[in-house]
Write a protein that holds these residues in place. Structure first.
Motif, PDB file in Angstrom:
ATOM      1  N   LEU A   1      26.068  69.444 -47.869  1.00 37.18           N
ATOM      2  CA  LEU A   1      26.007  68.166 -48.579  1.00 37.18           C
ATOM      3  C   LEU A   1      25.693  68.396 -50.054  1.00 37.18           C
TER       4      LEU A   1
ATOM      5  N   CYS B   1      30.338  67.675 -47.856  1.00 38.05           N
ATOM      6  CA  CYS B   1      30.033  66.248 -47.908  1.00 38.05           C
ATOM      7  C   CYS B   1      29.495  65.932 -49.308  1.00 38.05           C
TER       8      CYS B   1
ATOM      9  N   ALA C   1      29.212  58.525 -47.526  1.00 40.68           N
ATOM     10  CA  ALA C   1      29.560  59.788 -48.177  1.00 40.68           C
ATOM     11  C   ALA C   1      31.051  60.035 -48.087  1.00 40.68           C
ATOM     12  N   SER C   2      31.526  60.903 -48.963  1.00 40.90           N
ATOM     13  CA  SER C   2      32.894  61.400 -48.870  1.00 40.90           C
ATOM     14  C   SER C   2      32.813  62.765 -48.193  1.00 40.90           C
ATOM     15  N   LEU C   3      33.847  63.107 -47.447  1.00 36.66           N
ATOM     16  CA  LEU C   3      33.800  64.277 -46.584  1.00 36.66           C
ATOM     17  C   LEU C   3      35.104  65.053 -46.673  1.00 36.66           C
TER      18      LEU C   3
ATOM     19  N   LEU D   1      31.125  58.815 -40.293  1.00 35.39           N
ATOM     20  CA  LEU D   1      30.749  60.211 -40.531  1.00 35.39           C
ATOM     21  C   LEU D   1      30.481  60.916 -39.207  1.00 35.39           C
TER      22      LEU D   1
ATOM     23  N   VAL E   1      27.394  70.976 -42.039  1.00 37.24           N
ATOM     24  CA  VAL E   1      27.768  70.193 -43.213  1.00 37.24           C
ATOM     25  C   VAL E   1      27.014  70.721 -44.427  1.00 37.24           C
TER      26      VAL E   1
ATOM     27  N   PHE F   1      32.332  71.560 -43.010  1.00 34.58           N
ATOM     28  CA  PHE F   1      32.559  70.366 -43.818  1.00 34.58           C
ATOM     29  C   PHE F   1      31.776  70.428 -45.126  1.00 34.58           C
TER      30      PHE F   1
END
Length: 124
Positions: free
Chosen positions: A9, A80, A94-96, A113, A7, A78
């Protein structure tokens, strides 16, 4: 292109009073995801963020686009995002975006998540 199967972020900083909370929530979320065996890199690369009006939706979109490009370049599965809206909802919201399928999920809580990120959970 590097290979990072985890991820990427991106804190969506807006140079307002919520930035400290966004940074805190980003680090809390990264820590929680790592505890679940999910590899996470946190980016603070927003050098050109000052070019737009501080609370502009266009600015948020530009930072998201830049974050997706950075995540893709890093080889992440991903991207995030944690911004003001997500940070005010709780510790790990969070948005993913799934960079393989293009699917976007907004305002996911920790368990949601974890479920969405299950393909990349590393066994310890």
């Amino acid at each position: 292109k590097e290979e990072f199967p985890g991820v990427y972020l991106v804190p969506l900083l807006s140079h307002t009073t919520t930035d400290d909370l966004i940074k805190l929530r980003s680090l809390q979320c990264a820590s929680l995801l790592r505890k679940h065996g999910i590899p996470v890199v946190v980016s603070y690369n927003q050098a050109d963020a000052d070019e737009l009006e501080l609370t502009s939706p266009k600015k948020r979109q530009n930072i998201i686009k830049k974050g997706i490009k950075e995540a893709d370049k890093a080889g992440a599965r991903f991207a995030c995002f944690i911004g003001e809206e997500e940070s005010l909802q709780g510790e790990c919201v969070a948005s993913l975006k799934d960079l393989e399928t293009g699917e976007l999920f907004t305002s996911l809580r920790e368990e949601e998540l974890k479920a969405r990120l299950s393909p990349i959970i590393m066994e310890s």
